[in-house]
Scaffold this motif. Structure first.
Motif, PDB file in Angstrom:
ATOM      1  N   VAL A 136       1.650   3.451  -3.511  1.00 62.87           N
ATOM      2  CA  VAL A 136       1.305   4.861  -3.723  1.00 62.87           C
ATOM      3  C   VAL A 136       2.555   5.677  -4.038  1.00 62.87           C
ATOM      4  CG1 VAL A 136       1.447   5.830  -1.365  1.00 62.87           C
ATOM      5  CG2 VAL A 136      -0.303   6.644  -2.949  1.00 62.87           C
ATOM      6  N   LEU A 177       0.831  -1.209   0.000  1.00 63.36           N
ATOM      7  CA  LEU A 177       0.000   0.000   0.000  1.00 63.36           C
ATOM      8  C   LEU A 177       0.865   1.258   0.000  1.00 63.36           C
ATOM      9  CD1 LEU A 177      -2.828  -1.095   2.472  1.00 63.36           C
ATOM     10  CD2 LEU A 177      -2.750  -1.299  -0.017  1.00 63.36           C
ATOM     11  N   MET A 218      -6.447   2.013  -6.281  1.00 67.31           N
ATOM     12  CA  MET A 218      -5.520   3.144  -6.257  1.00 67.31           C
ATOM     13  C   MET A 218      -5.079   3.516  -7.668  1.00 67.31           C
ATOM     14  SD  MET A 218      -3.414   1.626  -3.020  1.00 67.31           S
ATOM     15  CE  MET A 218      -2.071   2.797  -2.905  1.00 67.31           C
ATOM     16  N   LEU A 249       3.005   5.154  -7.712  1.00 64.42           N
ATOM     17  CA  LEU A 249       2.011   5.940  -8.447  1.00 64.42           C
ATOM     18  C   LEU A 249       2.396   7.422  -8.487  1.00 64.42           C
ATOM     19  CD1 LEU A 249      -1.275   4.338  -7.089  1.00 64.42           C
ATOM     20  CD2 LEU A 249      -0.499   4.271  -9.470  1.00 64.42           C
ATOM     21  N   GLU A 250       2.837   7.958  -7.354  1.00 68.42           N
ATOM     22  CA  GLU A 250       3.229   9.366  -7.302  1.00 68.42           C
ATOM     23  C   GLU A 250       4.437   9.632  -8.208  1.00 68.42           C
ATOM     24  OE1 GLU A 250       2.362  12.543  -5.123  1.00 68.42           O
ATOM     25  OE2 GLU A 250       0.793  11.509  -6.248  1.00 68.42           O
ATOM     26  N   THR A 290      -7.707   5.442  -9.527  1.00 72.09           N
ATOM     27  CA  THR A 290      -7.774   6.835  -9.083  1.00 72.09           C
ATOM     28  C   THR A 290      -6.765   7.688  -9.837  1.00 72.09           C
ATOM     29  OG1 THR A 290      -8.467   6.125  -6.878  1.00 72.09           O
ATOM     30  CG2 THR A 290      -7.613   8.358  -7.079  1.00 72.09           C
ATOM     31  N   TYR A 291      -5.537   7.182  -9.987  1.00 69.64           N
ATOM     32  CA  TYR A 291      -4.501   7.946 -10.690  1.00 69.64           C
ATOM     33  C   TYR A 291      -4.777   8.011 -12.185  1.00 69.64           C
ATOM     34  CZ  TYR A 291      -1.492   8.995  -6.764  1.00 69.64           C
ATOM     35  OH  TYR A 291      -0.989   9.536  -5.603  1.00 69.64           O
ATOM     36  N   ALA A 343      -6.792  -3.350  -3.379  1.00 68.60           N
ATOM     37  CA  ALA A 343      -6.555  -1.936  -3.115  1.00 68.60           C
ATOM     38  C   ALA A 343      -5.661  -1.313  -4.182  1.00 68.60           C
ATOM     39  CB  ALA A 343      -5.933  -1.758  -1.729  1.00 68.60           C
ATOM     40  N   ASN A 344      -4.640  -2.054  -4.643  1.00 67.90           N
ATOM     41  CA  ASN A 344      -3.776  -1.553  -5.714  1.00 67.90           C
ATOM     42  C   ASN A 344      -4.583  -1.214  -6.957  1.00 67.90           C
ATOM     43  OD1 ASN A 344      -0.773  -3.612  -5.146  1.00 67.90           O
ATOM     44  ND2 ASN A 344      -1.577  -1.850  -4.041  1.00 67.90           N
TER      45      ASN A 344
END
Length: 336
Positions: free
Chosen positions: A108, A104, A162, A111-112, A165-166, A158-159
């Motif tokens: 993220v 998690l 996430m 992703l960032e 979302t991106y 969850a991945n």
């Protein structure tokens, strides 16, 4: 291309990295070399390509946001394959915090870094475990996956959320691949093929859960790598047919895709063990035990979407794959 691969010292990551280098890509690998299993195996995998002129390596943890951000800024990858994760269903029952940090927090950070680095395409590892309590076979990406039965599965679900979302907020093309029971040379010691081989070689009994009634969509690692590369080369796009009134979980009006990646031919676990015994030249006792918490009885990948979109076509039979695995196992452990 410049491709950043996380988990480059892992089972799939090392096989993928070797293939990318062989076709001329420049690869930057990241791995934390943790001791979830014997780090010597990770070092041996890396040794096959560590000196390649197009390969660079960083020992870092995905949860270290500063290190990951710096690695992306320095290498400036065009595409990213995120395979680093805390793996294992059973281990998640004993050490749940490891999954939060790696799967998690670490994800993220990736992703960032992809967002700020304007990465063209992020391909990331999900898992067949997300299907959890589902019983409709074969498993389809169009099925709802809202009933995970392990924290590992929940972290992979969850991945996917996430990533969407991106894709939605920042237009980052993301593709999640739900891997189905990958096996083959250089495999993980905590997975059943390696565990079975060790016990058969030593003449020790094998623990067979669910009283031997499991079936698994065993997928040879070379077929997995081929599918990952084909997917990497086809960045996710918005689905023009996506209907928000009847949403398809596998696509989106954002540049987002989910695919199963498996062999599409489930094999009874007892058949897999039989092939292992035949190739190792001995039989052993099977201790039939109840289902373990967090486990599922059967897996079977519907790979029709991946076939349609990237031409994925696994072609390694279970007989071929087990033989190649055993041949490697004998060589790696210097067995006659």
């Amino acid at each position: 291309m410049r491709v950043l691969v996380t988990g480059a010292a892992g089972f799939i990551g090392a096989a993928l990295t070797a293939r990318l280098l062989s076709r001329g890509d420049e690869v930057h690998g990241i791995d934390n070399h943790n001791d979830y299993y014997d780090p010597a195996l990770k070092e041996a995998r890396l040794a096959r390509f560590a000196m390649h002129p197009n390969y660079t390596h960083l020992r870092a943890d995905l949860a270290d946001a500063e290190a990951i951000g710096q690695a992306f800024a320095a290498f400036q990858p065009q595409r990213v394959v995120n395979l680093a994760a805390q793996a294992g269903v059973r281990y998640s029952l004993r050490n749940p915090q490891a999954y939060v940090q790696s799967n998690l927090v670490g994800f993220v950070n990736v992703l960032e870094a992809c967002r700020h680095g304007k990465v063209e395409h992020l391909v990331y590892a999900s898992s067949s475990s997300v299907y959890g309590a589902n019983r409709k076979l074969p498993f389809s990406v169009e099925d709802a996956v809202d009933h995970p039965v392990s924290l590992y599965a929940a972290s992979k679900k969850a991945n996917e959320l996430m990533a969407h979302t991106y894709s939605h907020l920042y237009g980052l093309p993301t593709t999640g691949l739900r891997f189905f029971t990958v096996y083959g040379p250089w495999g993980r010691p905590d997975m059943s093929p390696m565990l079975f081989a060790e016990r058969i070689v030593r003449g020790e009994p094998i623990d067979v859960f669910n009283y031997g009634n499991h079936s698994r969509d065993f997928t040879y690692v070379d077929d997995i790598v081929e599918g990952v590369i084909r997917t990497l080369d086809h960045p996710a796009q918005a689905d023009p047919a996506y209907d928000p009134m009847q949403p398809n979980p596998g696509t989106s009006n954002a540049p987002y895709r989910l695919y199963n990646i498996g062999n599409d031919q489930p094999v009874p676990l007892m058949r897999f063990i039989e092939l292992m015994e035949q190739n190792l030249g001995r039989t052993v006792e099977k201790r039939l035990l109840p289902m373990q918490p967090g486990d599922v009885p059967d897996t079977w990948a519907d790979v029709s979407a991946l076939r349609r979109d990237v031409g994925y076509a696994p072609d390694t039979s279970i007989e071929q794959g087990v033989k190649r695995f055993v041949d490697w196992y004998r060589d790696y452990h210097h067995l006659a």
